[in-house]
Scaffold this motif. Structure first.
Motif, PDB file in Angstrom:
ATOM      1  N   ILE A 185      35.278  33.982  30.725  1.00 21.88           N
ATOM      2  CA  ILE A 185      36.149  34.237  31.447  1.00 21.88           C
ATOM      3  C   ILE A 185      36.009  35.456  32.295  1.00 21.88           C
ATOM      4  O   ILE A 185      35.845  35.754  33.742  1.00 21.88           O
ATOM      5  N   PRO A 186      35.407  36.603  31.764  1.00 24.85           N
ATOM      6  CA  PRO A 186      35.044  37.925  32.552  1.00 24.85           C
ATOM      7  C   PRO A 186      33.889  37.714  33.497  1.00 24.85           C
ATOM      8  O   PRO A 186      33.677  38.225  34.592  1.00 24.85           O
ATOM      9  N   LYS A 227      35.299  35.882  36.413  1.00 25.92           N
ATOM     10  CA  LYS A 227      35.910  36.668  37.278  1.00 25.92           C
ATOM     11  C   LYS A 227      35.085  37.653  38.128  1.00 25.92           C
ATOM     12  O   LYS A 227      35.648  37.691  39.427  1.00 25.92           O
ATOM     13  N   CYS A 228      34.128  38.310  37.315  1.00 24.32           N
ATOM     14  CA  CYS A 228      33.281  38.961  38.353  1.00 24.32           C
ATOM     15  C   CYS A 228      32.514  38.079  39.537  1.00 24.32           C
ATOM     16  O   CYS A 228      32.167  38.779  40.824  1.00 24.32           O
ATOM     17  N   GLU A 250      35.074  37.820  42.181  1.00 26.36           N
ATOM     18  CA  GLU A 250      35.580  38.952  42.787  1.00 26.36           C
ATOM     19  C   GLU A 250      34.661  39.749  43.605  1.00 26.36           C
ATOM     20  O   GLU A 250      34.959  40.619  44.681  1.00 26.36           O
ATOM     21  N   ASN A 289      38.051  44.593  45.111  1.00 22.61           N
ATOM     22  CA  ASN A 289      37.678  44.609  43.760  1.00 22.61           C
ATOM     23  C   ASN A 289      36.443  45.680  43.537  1.00 22.61           C
ATOM     24  O   ASN A 289      35.474  44.982  44.143  1.00 22.61           O
ATOM     25  N   GLU A 320      33.334  46.146  36.267  1.00 17.02           N
ATOM     26  CA  GLU A 320      34.329  46.794  36.963  1.00 17.02           C
ATOM     27  C   GLU A 320      34.355  48.372  36.851  1.00 17.02           C
ATOM     28  O   GLU A 320      34.047  48.721  35.766  1.00 17.02           O
TER      29      GLU A 320
END
Length: 204
Positions: free
Chosen positions: A15-16, A19-20, A23, A183, A190
C-alpha cells in the motif's frame, strides 16, 4: 488460513508503494515503483529519490535533497557527493547537469579535496550546466543552459549565465511563486517520515 493472512500482509506492505506512486504523479519528482523497491533493498547505496538510468549519483549519504526535487531524474546528469551536497525544495535540474562537490588534488590526481555545494529553493539549473565545488546559490537562482558556475551567488533571485557564470538578470521577488505540492515528499518518503531515514542513513 495462514496463506490468506500472508497474502493480506503482502498487500498491506504494498500500500505505501502505491500511495507514493499515485501522490507524486504530475509533480517534477514522480516516483516509479521499480526504483522505489530498488532503494528499499539497498538503502545505503541507491539514491532515495528517483534517478534516470543514464544519470550517476555517487556517495548518496552526503546528499540532502528537499521537497519535490530529484537531481538526476533528467537524463545524463552527474551528481557527485564526495563532499556535502544540499539541494533545496522544488529545485529542478535539467538534463546533462553536473554537480561537483570535490576536485582532484592538483599535486596528486588520485586524491580528492572535498568541498560542499548548496543550492537553494525554487532554483532552475539549465541543461549542460556545471556547478563546481564550494558554490552556494540562493533561492530562485536560474542557471542558464551551458553555464559553468565557479563561485557563489548567495543573494538568489537572479539569472546567471556563461563560463564562468555571471549575473545577467534580476528576478523580482514579488513575482516568484512559492508553490507547493499537494502531497509533499522528499524522494520516496513523505515529509513527516523523512527525518527517521535521514538520521539513520545520511551524513547531512
Amino acid at each position: 488460513m495462514l496463506k490468506i493472512l500472508l497474502r493480506c500482509l503482502s498487500v498491506v506492505k504494498f500500500i505505501p508503494i502505491v500511495k507514493c506512486f499515485l501522490e507524486t504523479q504530475g509533480t517534477s519528482a514522480p516516483i516509479k515503483i521499480t526504483s522505489y523497491l530498488k532503494h528499499k533493498a539497498l538503502p545505503k547505496k541507491v539514491p532515495y529519490w528517483p534517478v534516470d538510468s543514464t544519470s550517476r549519483v555517487t556517495s548518496v549519504n552526503n546528499i540532502l535533497i528537499g521537497i519535490g526535487t530529484a537531481p538526476g531524474l533528467s537524463p545524463g546528469c552527474y551528481i557527485q557527493g564526495i563532499g556535502k551536497v544540499k539541494i533545496g525544495d522544488y529545485t529542478i535540474i535539467a538534463p546533462n547537469v553536473g554537480i561537483i562537490s570535490g576536485n582532484h588534488d592538483i599535486n596528486d590526481y588520485r586524491k580528492h579535496n572535498p568541498s560542499s555545494v548548496k543550492i537553494g529553493k525554487y532554483c532552475w539549473i539549465g541543461m549542460n550546466s556545471v556547478i563546481l565545488p564550494g558554490v552556494t546559490l540562493g533561492d530562485h537562482t536560474v542557471v542558464a543552459a551551458g553555464s559553468v558556475v565557479t563561485k557563489s551567488f548567495t543573494d538568489g533571485y537572479q539569472v546567471i549565465a556563461g563560463n564562468p557564470a555571471k549575473p545577467i538578470k534580476k528576478i523580482k521577488k514579488d513575482k516568484c511563486q512559492q508553490y507547493k505540492n499537494k502531497n509533499e515528499y522528499i524522494g520516496y518518503y513523505e515529509l513527516s517520515k523523512f527525518e527517521k531515514f535521514r538520521s539513520k542513513y545520511l551524513n547531512e
